[in-house]
Design an enzyme around this catalytic site. Structure first.
Site, PDB file in Angstrom:
ATOM      1  N   ASP A  80       3.557   2.451  68.558  1.00 49.97           N
ATOM      2  CA  ASP A  80       3.564   3.644  67.316  1.00 49.97           C
ATOM      3  C   ASP A  80       4.442   2.697  65.985  1.00 49.97           C
ATOM      4  O   ASP A  80       5.151   1.722  66.275  1.00 49.97           O
ATOM      5  CB  ASP A  80       4.385   4.588  67.607  1.00 49.97           C
ATOM      6  CG  ASP A  80       3.453   5.494  68.660  1.00 49.97           C
ATOM      7  OD1 ASP A  80       2.426   5.495  68.630  1.00 49.97           O
ATOM      8  OD2 ASP A  80       4.173   6.301  69.253  1.00 49.97           O
ATOM      9  N   LYS A  81       4.341   3.130  64.948  1.00 50.26           N
ATOM     10  CA  LYS A  81       4.946   2.744  63.554  1.00 50.26           C
ATOM     11  C   LYS A  81       6.382   2.338  63.946  1.00 50.26           C
ATOM     12  O   LYS A  81       6.936   1.316  63.569  1.00 50.26           O
ATOM     13  CB  LYS A  81       4.420   3.525  62.651  1.00 50.26           C
ATOM     14  CG  LYS A  81       5.355   2.935  61.122  1.00 50.26           C
ATOM     15  CD  LYS A  81       5.187   4.146  60.044  1.00 50.26           C
ATOM     16  CE  LYS A  81       5.761   3.580  58.869  1.00 50.26           C
ATOM     17  NZ  LYS A  81       5.805   4.660  57.876  1.00 50.26           N
TER      18      LYS A  81
END
Length: 250
Positions: A80-81
């Site tokens: 994820d970011k």
């Protein structure tokens, strides 16, 4: 009557960008990147530049696998970011195919470190629960009883503080948001994970952006060398700083 007009998908040309990369290891088949917090892995709606793919396209100068198509060259898995840490980037299709098969068989070793809200009382434990799309909040995943995929997360407590626990997580499977969902399910969401209930609105963690999760260790059979290799991404500085704060408050 409701009429929905769905536009045709448009091909996106990805521009290589000279973005610095923290490279843990590299050879002619693959590289292991320590992804920074806040960096999106591959282009998507609203994120057509500044991604890891833009960076590795520049770094590898055309030498990347293309199995996933133009939109995600070289990317065989993602994080994820706001999750930091180890990520495999494949330079050719043979490497991509073999790594993807290992991921499918759940034979890739993936160990994460993170800080959770509250106190995990058991030193070790396992969280099981099928994961699928949340029935009403489409940006979220959830533990579901129907149409989910089996997911298993093992955890081990490293340190306990007044309000938080520092722990290690090993994935037996690799579902979208798996660690985040499983920890939220047992009432201990990751600190900073606003999507899954881990509020960071506390004097000790003011300004924290996103979940405190780090993909520390990744291990797999190297496609060319046919031997097990393992790499570690160091704990990011922001997480080290948080741990120091929590120790002082004991």
């Amino acid at each position: 009557m409701i009429t929905v007009d769905i536009p045709e998908a448009q091909s996106v040309s990805i521009v290589p960008e000279n973005i610095p990369l923290d490279i843990i290891y590299e050879d002619k088949d693959l590289l292991i990147v320590n992804k920074l917090k806040g960096m999106v892995v591959h282009p998507s709606a609203g994120h057509y530049s500044g991604t890891l793919v833009n960076a590795v396209m520049y770094h590898c100068a055309g030498s990347l696998s293309g199995i996933n198509g133009e939109i995600r060259p070289g990317i065989v898995h993602r994080i994820d970011k706001d999750t930091t840490g180890s990520l495999i980037v494949c330079k050719n299709d043979q490497t991509h195919t073999q790594i993807a098969e290992q991921i499918k068989e759940h034979s890739v070793k993936r160990i994460y470190r993170g800080i959770v809200c509250g106190i995990l009382h058991d030193d070790t434990g396992t969280v099981c629960g099928d994961i699928g799309r949340h029935p009403t909040q489409r940006k979220k995943m959830a533990v579901v009883t129907q149409n989910g995929k089996p997911a298993v997360t093992h955890y081990r407590v490293l340190e306990r503080y007044a309000k938080y626990t520092y722990a290690e997580f090993q994935l037996e499977t690799g579902r979208t948001h798996q660690i985040r969902v499983h920890l939220s399910q047992i009432g201990h969401p990751l600190l900073g994970d606003e999507l899954y209930g881990g509020t960071s609105k506390n004097y000790a963690v003011r300004g924290l952006c996103g979940q405190t999760l780090h993909a520390m260790t990744i291990g797999f059979i190297h496609p060319r060398r046919k031997e097990y290799v393992e790499f570690q991404a160091p704990i990011p500085q922001y997480m080290e700083d948080l741990l120091k704060q929590f120790r002082k408050l004991q």
